[in-house]
Design an enzyme around this catalytic site. Structure first.
Site: not given
Length: 325
Positions: A53-54, A203
């Site tokens: 991912g990032i 979250y």
């Protein structure tokens, strides 16, 4: 003379116009805002959660700039696969895999001890790793997983590395947060979600904790030459959404991909705001800020509550046993 244009031609033209317009709109919404020429050759940088991912794209970008990057990851097999790919592509051999499971405070301490044995400087710490909307579970210390990984793990890691960062100053800390922090609230009476667990709210709480931690840490680091900022990378197509309901069903995933195509960034695009926060010279003296779309913006009202930030710091010190090294 009248010429009749077949109907399929209109359909074809309309289709081309719609598709072209969609691409232009998508480029406008998720355009890569930042490309830096900042020199980071031989600088030492840690990136957590960097095997996919990032994080992986951040490492790839830094590797092309000849930085020395430590990939702090939980899964060593995936980390090594990503490291080899990046090394072969960039021809930068100074990319390292090191075990760091943010759901284990013992693993975090072991990582820091090994890092200090191998390196005397740390120019940038990028706290990128995270989990999102997972089923109720706990870290090895019994902390709700999203709060434990997204906030407590990075809180402990950062504090254990502060000495090295101060000795390296000027240095930077980047905490990857989310716009979801705006919907978050620190549950003073049930921080660990023991009484009630809602994956989305947990979250948001963890991402709000990232911003509160950033602001409080910035105050504590004044005059040290170490800056810390929080950044929202945007909505990015990464593995972090694997726990969300739509990802469990094939048709839901297909619909979501089509519907969200206009608004979802690639990992490479999502890495750009983080790289901006980590490298851009315009931020040399900026600390305690919240960055979105490569601009400093106001975080939520809750994120600016200094009393809650101090309370959260005190609880985090206790839960991470920070005084025990």
């Amino acid at each position: 003379m009248h010429i009749t244009v077949p109907k399929p031609f209109y359909y074809y033209s309309a289709g081309i116009t719609i598709v072209g317009g969609a691409y232009l709109l998508r480029d406008y919404i998720i355009r890569s805002e930042y490309e830096t020429e900042e020199n980071v050759k031989d600088k030492v940088i840690i990136v957590t959660g960097s095997n996919t991912g990032i994080g992986k794209e951040i490492v790839r970008n830094l590797a092309t700039r000849q930085a020395k990057v430590i990939m702090a990851c939980r899964d060593m097999v995936k980390c090594e696969e990503a490291r080899i790919e990046i090394v072969l592509q960039t021809q930068n051999k100074y990319i390292y895999c090191r075990k760091c499971d943010l759901a284990s405070q013992e693993s975090i301490r072991n990582f820091v001890n090994q890092f200090k044995e191998e390196h005397s400087k740390l120019h940038v710490l990028i706290n990128n790793a995270g989990v999102m909307r997972c089923k109720k579970s706990y870290t090895k210390e019994g902390i709700e997983m999203q709060l434990g990984v997204n906030h407590m793990g990075h809180f402990l890691l950062t504090n254990l590395l502060l000495g090295v960062l101060k000795n390296t100053a000027p240095a930077r800390i980047v905490n990857v947060s989310s716009a979801a922090h705006a919907g978050g609230k620190i549950k003073l009476e049930d921080l660990n979600s023991a009484e009630k667990y809602d994956p989305a709210k947990a979250y948001s709480q963890s991402k709000l904790a990232n911003v509160l931690f950033t602001r409080e840490l910035a105050n504590r680091l004044k005059g040290t030459g170490v800056t810390v900022n929080a950044v929202h990378p945007g909505i990015v197509n990464t593995e972090i959404v694997r726990h969300m309901g739509f990802s469990q069903n094939y048709f839901s995933r297909l619909f979501a991909r089509v519907f969200l195509w206009l608004f979802v960034k690639s990992p490479k695009q999502g890495a750009q705001p983080v790289l901006y926060a980590a490298l851009d010279s315009s931020l040399n003296d900026v600390t305690g800020a919240y960055i979105s779309n490569c601009r400093i913006v106001d975080p939520s009202k809750e994120a600016k509550n200094d009393e809650v930030a101090k309370w959260l710091w005190a609880v985090s010190e206790k839960w991470t046993k920070l005084s025990i090294i």
